[in-house]
Design a protein around this motif. Structure first.
Motif, PDB file in Angstrom:
ATOM      1  N   ARG A   1     -26.264   4.919  45.467  1.00  0.00           N
ATOM      2  CA  ARG A   1     -26.206   3.802  44.534  1.00  0.00           C
ATOM      3  C   ARG A   1     -26.597   4.236  43.124  1.00  0.00           C
ATOM      4  O   ARG A   1     -26.038   3.756  42.131  1.00  0.00           O
ATOM      5  N   SER A   2     -27.559   5.148  43.005  1.00  0.00           N
ATOM      6  CA  SER A   2     -27.963   5.649  41.698  1.00  0.00           C
ATOM      7  C   SER A   2     -26.784   6.306  40.989  1.00  0.00           C
ATOM      8  O   SER A   2     -26.550   6.078  39.789  1.00  0.00           O
ATOM      9  N   ALA A   3     -26.012   7.116  41.716  1.00  0.00           N
ATOM     10  CA  ALA A   3     -24.873   7.802  41.118  1.00  0.00           C
ATOM     11  C   ALA A   3     -23.791   6.816  40.685  1.00  0.00           C
ATOM     12  O   ALA A   3     -23.309   6.855  39.545  1.00  0.00           O
ATOM     13  N   ILE A   4     -23.407   5.927  41.583  1.00  0.00           N
ATOM     14  CA  ILE A   4     -22.308   5.006  41.279  1.00  0.00           C
ATOM     15  C   ILE A   4     -22.709   4.000  40.212  1.00  0.00           C
ATOM     16  O   ILE A   4     -21.933   3.705  39.283  1.00  0.00           O
ATOM     17  N   ASN A   5     -23.919   3.457  40.305  1.00  0.00           N
ATOM     18  CA  ASN A   5     -24.371   2.492  39.290  1.00  0.00           C
ATOM     19  C   ASN A   5     -24.430   3.138  37.908  1.00  0.00           C
ATOM     20  O   ASN A   5     -24.090   2.514  36.900  1.00  0.00           O
ATOM     21  N   SER A   6     -24.865   4.399  37.856  1.00  0.00           N
ATOM     22  CA  SER A   6     -24.938   5.095  36.575  1.00  0.00           C
ATOM     23  C   SER A   6     -23.551   5.326  35.999  1.00  0.00           C
ATOM     24  O   SER A   6     -23.341   5.201  34.781  1.00  0.00           O
ATOM     25  N   ALA A   7     -22.592   5.670  36.857  1.00  0.00           N
ATOM     26  CA  ALA A   7     -21.216   5.862  36.386  1.00  0.00           C
ATOM     27  C   ALA A   7     -20.650   4.555  35.847  1.00  0.00           C
ATOM     28  O   ALA A   7     -19.988   4.530  34.796  1.00  0.00           O
ATOM     29  N   ARG A   8     -20.901   3.473  36.542  1.00  0.00           N
ATOM     30  CA  ARG A   8     -20.400   2.177  36.079  1.00  0.00           C
ATOM     31  C   ARG A   8     -21.082   1.746  34.785  1.00  0.00           C
ATOM     32  O   ARG A   8     -20.457   1.134  33.908  1.00  0.00           O
ATOM     33  N   LEU A   9     -22.377   2.085  34.640  1.00  0.00           N
ATOM     34  CA  LEU A   9     -23.079   1.787  33.402  1.00  0.00           C
ATOM     35  C   LEU A   9     -22.450   2.562  32.245  1.00  0.00           C
ATOM     36  O   LEU A   9     -22.245   2.015  31.148  1.00  0.00           O
TER      37      LEU A   9
ATOM     38  N   LEU B   1     -19.438  13.018  39.581  1.00  0.00           N
ATOM     39  CA  LEU B   1     -20.680  12.640  40.256  1.00  0.00           C
ATOM     40  C   LEU B   1     -21.144  13.738  41.214  1.00  0.00           C
ATOM     41  O   LEU B   1     -20.334  14.480  41.772  1.00  0.00           O
ATOM     42  N   SER B   2     -22.448  13.802  41.395  1.00  0.00           N
ATOM     43  CA  SER B   2     -23.012  14.647  42.448  1.00  0.00           C
ATOM     44  C   SER B   2     -24.258  13.988  43.000  1.00  0.00           C
ATOM     45  O   SER B   2     -24.951  13.254  42.294  1.00  0.00           O
ATOM     46  N   CYS B   3     -24.521  14.231  44.272  1.00  0.00           N
ATOM     47  CA  CYS B   3     -25.718  13.719  44.949  1.00  0.00           C
ATOM     48  C   CYS B   3     -26.302  14.877  45.762  1.00  0.00           C
ATOM     49  O   CYS B   3     -25.945  15.075  46.929  1.00  0.00           O
ATOM     50  N   LYS B   4     -27.173  15.632  45.146  1.00  0.00           N
ATOM     51  CA  LYS B   4     -27.673  16.861  45.767  1.00  0.00           C
ATOM     52  C   LYS B   4     -28.795  16.570  46.781  1.00  0.00           C
ATOM     53  O   LYS B   4     -29.732  15.844  46.488  1.00  0.00           O
TER      54      LYS B   4
ATOM     55  N   LYS C   1     -16.817  14.721  25.277  1.00  0.00           N
ATOM     56  CA  LYS C   1     -17.284  15.607  26.338  1.00  0.00           C
ATOM     57  C   LYS C   1     -17.412  14.839  27.651  1.00  0.00           C
ATOM     58  O   LYS C   1     -17.930  13.714  27.671  1.00  0.00           O
ATOM     59  N   PRO C   2     -16.976  15.418  28.766  1.00  0.00           N
ATOM     60  CA  PRO C   2     -17.229  14.789  30.066  1.00  0.00           C
ATOM     61  C   PRO C   2     -18.694  14.941  30.456  1.00  0.00           C
ATOM     62  O   PRO C   2     -19.415  15.788  29.891  1.00  0.00           O
ATOM     63  N   VAL C   3     -19.121  14.157  31.419  1.00  0.00           N
ATOM     64  CA  VAL C   3     -20.492  14.255  31.908  1.00  0.00           C
ATOM     65  C   VAL C   3     -20.482  14.363  33.426  1.00  0.00           C
ATOM     66  O   VAL C   3     -19.586  13.844  34.085  1.00  0.00           O
ATOM     67  N   ARG C   4     -21.473  15.088  33.938  1.00  0.00           N
ATOM     68  CA  ARG C   4     -21.731  15.014  35.380  1.00  0.00           C
ATOM     69  C   ARG C   4     -23.012  14.237  35.563  1.00  0.00           C
ATOM     70  O   ARG C   4     -24.069  14.644  35.062  1.00  0.00           O
ATOM     71  N   ILE C   5     -22.914  13.130  36.234  1.00  0.00           N
ATOM     72  CA  ILE C   5     -24.089  12.338  36.581  1.00  0.00           C
ATOM     73  C   ILE C   5     -24.587  12.888  37.914  1.00  0.00           C
ATOM     74  O   ILE C   5     -23.982  12.668  38.959  1.00  0.00           O
ATOM     75  N   GLY C   6     -25.670  13.656  37.831  1.00  0.00           N
ATOM     76  CA  GLY C   6     -26.135  14.394  38.994  1.00  0.00           C
ATOM     77  C   GLY C   6     -27.442  13.865  39.539  1.00  0.00           C
ATOM     78  O   GLY C   6     -28.505  14.082  38.953  1.00  0.00           O
ATOM     79  N   VAL C   7     -27.351  13.168  40.646  1.00  0.00           N
ATOM     80  CA  VAL C   7     -28.545  12.656  41.323  1.00  0.00           C
ATOM     81  C   VAL C   7     -29.082  13.736  42.249  1.00  0.00           C
ATOM     82  O   VAL C   7     -28.310  14.441  42.903  1.00  0.00           O
ATOM     83  N   ASN C   8     -30.393  13.872  42.295  1.00  0.00           N
ATOM     84  CA  ASN C   8     -31.033  14.843  43.178  1.00  0.00           C
ATOM     85  C   ASN C   8     -32.141  14.130  43.935  1.00  0.00           C
ATOM     86  O   ASN C   8     -32.962  13.444  43.332  1.00  0.00           O
ATOM     87  N   TRP C   9     -32.161  14.294  45.252  1.00  0.00           N
ATOM     88  CA  TRP C   9     -33.136  13.519  46.024  1.00  0.00           C
ATOM     89  C   TRP C   9     -34.571  13.943  45.719  1.00  0.00           C
ATOM     90  O   TRP C   9     -35.521  13.227  46.015  1.00  0.00           O
ATOM     91  N   GLY C  10     -34.743  15.105  45.074  1.00  0.00           N
ATOM     92  CA  GLY C  10     -36.077  15.527  44.683  1.00  0.00           C
ATOM     93  C   GLY C  10     -36.559  14.888  43.397  1.00  0.00           C
ATOM     94  O   GLY C  10     -37.740  14.978  43.056  1.00  0.00           O
ATOM     95  N   SER C  11     -35.641  14.252  42.667  1.00  0.00           N
ATOM     96  CA  SER C  11     -36.011  13.579  41.417  1.00  0.00           C
ATOM     97  C   SER C  11     -35.308  12.230  41.336  1.00  0.00           C
ATOM     98  O   SER C  11     -34.741  11.859  40.311  1.00  0.00           O
ATOM     99  N   LEU C  12     -35.354  11.511  42.447  1.00  0.00           N
ATOM    100  CA  LEU C  12     -34.679  10.224  42.553  1.00  0.00           C
ATOM    101  C   LEU C  12     -35.389   9.157  41.730  1.00  0.00           C
ATOM    102  O   LEU C  12     -36.610   9.181  41.576  1.00  0.00           O
ATOM    103  N   ASP C  13     -34.601   8.229  41.198  1.00  0.00           N
ATOM    104  CA  ASP C  13     -35.132   7.084  40.439  1.00  0.00           C
ATOM    105  C   ASP C  13     -36.068   6.288  41.356  1.00  0.00           C
ATOM    106  O   ASP C  13     -35.630   5.604  42.284  1.00  0.00           O
ATOM    107  N   GLN C  14     -37.362   6.370  41.105  1.00  0.00           N
ATOM    108  CA  GLN C  14     -38.351   5.740  41.983  1.00  0.00           C
ATOM    109  C   GLN C  14     -38.312   4.220  41.908  1.00  0.00           C
ATOM    110  O   GLN C  14     -38.632   3.533  42.889  1.00  0.00           O
TER     111      GLN C  14
END
Length: 424
Positions: free
Chosen positions: A193-201, A214-217, A151-164
């Motif tokens: 960076r959260s989106a790209i680092n997660s994709a590389r991970l 990827l998405s960065c909402k 299954k593909p994944v969308r790694i979706g970063v949202n500025w309202g729930s950003l990795d603190q």
């Protein structure tokens, strides 16, 4: 005197990205890599209500959504997913389902394999998959399940729930700069960076990069444009666009159209969603309608015949042209589920409904089929233009019905697929 340079339409830029395939059965929706920009939507039903959710997914799919996301937040919701998929298959709705996971996605995907298998894609938010040591482990569990079921994944970063933790680290890094950035660019950097680092991970864990979107909402127009420009410059993953928490009504519609249009014109974006807050009793399908209208207005795709209509002025005191415009627009949209199969290419049809003699004949000639209704003080006659030529004039109290019949005959003549003669 120097000759003027010919004026040309500037087409949207083409950005080459990796291509992802979102699959259910034999139905494949390609995302990125030169594929058309895809329309997505999301249900707002309780996913544990399998019948109610399946009905809304069907409505969204019929309206034009090519991928539909559903919330998977509880064991009950996870248990319902296979039944939702089963109901859709029975109704002949092949639209792929995306599971939206937050906080406990690693457990739900592991504990309910039937759910993991019934979904066509997983949405993972790296800002809430866990903190500290749990982050990579729980993120990894979700990636492992995605790879197990292909299954593909969308790694979706949202500025309202950003990795603190990441944001705090970047703030510390910024404080050590000779000339520190303002806080807003630091936040932008954290989102990207959260989106790209997660994709590389995910890739380091063995996932194929072509299986990652990827998405960065963001919820501000200029914020979204700035972040996606940076994201597109730094990676070649397919990108999902959406102005999160866009709002209600005209505010949400205009803000979404403004943000998405800027980026799409620059070739940024492979799928889109318009995140509207529905008005009370408003159909959820409104967000799909607006998304398709944005793509059609930009000339990126065609979904329904377009209707050019007069806005009205002092010359058009009659409401006839308004009523006819609404009637024709509604008629064309209502018929599209059938016409897509019966009349290939009908979505490119251009219809004009004009209210007076000033621009009426000209606009009607530019359309495939158009009508110029009489304005105030004009003769009670409505010339009809077909393929640029005046073909007839409609009169009397049945102009609206007569014109609709003319449109139907034109569509059947122009777009019907010829039937093969039987072998003798």
């Amino acid at each position: 005197m120097q000759d003027n340079i010919p004026i040309q339409v500037v087409a949207p830029t083409t950005r080459r990205t990796r291509q992802t395939r979102v699959v259910w059965g034999t139905h494949v929706v390609t995302v990125g890599g030169g594929a058309p920009v895809r329309v997505q939507s999301m249900t707002n039903t309780d996913t544990a209500d399998a019948i109610g959710t399946a009905i809304q997914v069907k409505e969204l799919a019929v309206a034009g959504s090519e991928v539909v996301r559903i919330t998977v937040n509880t064991p009950e919701a996870a248990q319902a997913v296979p039944y939702i998929r089963e109901q859709l298959d029975r109704m002949g709705i092949v639209v792929p389902l995306v599971g939206d996971f937050h906080y406990n996605g690693h457990r739900l995907l592991t504990d309910f394999p039937a759910c993991a298998q019934a979904l066509s894609k997983y949405r993972i938010n790296p800002g809430n998959v866990g903190k500290g040591d749990k982050h990579d482990r729980q993120f990894g569990q979700m990636i492992e399940v995605a790879m197990r079921w292909s299954k593909p994944v969308r790694i979706g970063v949202n500025w309202g729930s950003l990795d603190q933790d990441l944001l705090a680290s970047l703030m510390d890094e910024n404080s050590r700069r000779a000339q520190p950035w303002d806080s807003r660019p630091v936040m932008y950097e954290a989102v990207v960076r959260s989106a790209i680092n997660s994709a590389r991970l995910a890739e380091s864990m063995g996932m194929d990069g072509n299986q990652i979107i990827l998405s960065c909402k963001m919820s501000g127009v200029q914020d979204l444009v700035a972040v996606y420009r940076a994201l597109a410059a730094r990676c070649d993953y397919a990108l999902h666009l959406g102005l999160t928490e866009a709002g209600m009504g005209t505010k949400g519609t205009v803000a979404s159209a403004a943000a998405l249009s800027i980026l799409l014109q620059e070739g940024i974006g492979d799928t889109i969603r318009v995140s509207l807050t529905p008005a009370p009793n408003e159909a959820r399908t409104q967000e799909v309608l607006i998304a398709t209208e944005i793509l059609q207005a930009l000339g990126l795709r065609s979904f329904v015949p377009s209707v050019t209509a007069c806005p009205g002025c002092g010359r058009t005191t009659s409401t006839t042209f308004q009523e006819l415009t609404q009637q024709i627009d509604t008629f064309l949209r209502d018929q599209m589920p059938v016409w897509r199969k019966k009349y290939p290419g009908v979505e490119k049809l251009k219809v004009a409904v004009m209210g007076c003699i000033v621009n009426g004949p000209g606009e009607s000639k530019h359309a495939d089929i158009g009508i110029s209704l009489p304005g105030t003080g004009e003769a009670p006659a409505a010339p009809v233009f077909i393929d640029g030529e005046k073909r007839m004039t409609l009169r009397g109290d049945t102009i609206a019905r007569d014109f609709q019949e003319v449109v139907e005959r034109y569509i059947d003549t122009r777009f019907a697929v010829p039937t093969e003669a039987p072998n003798r």
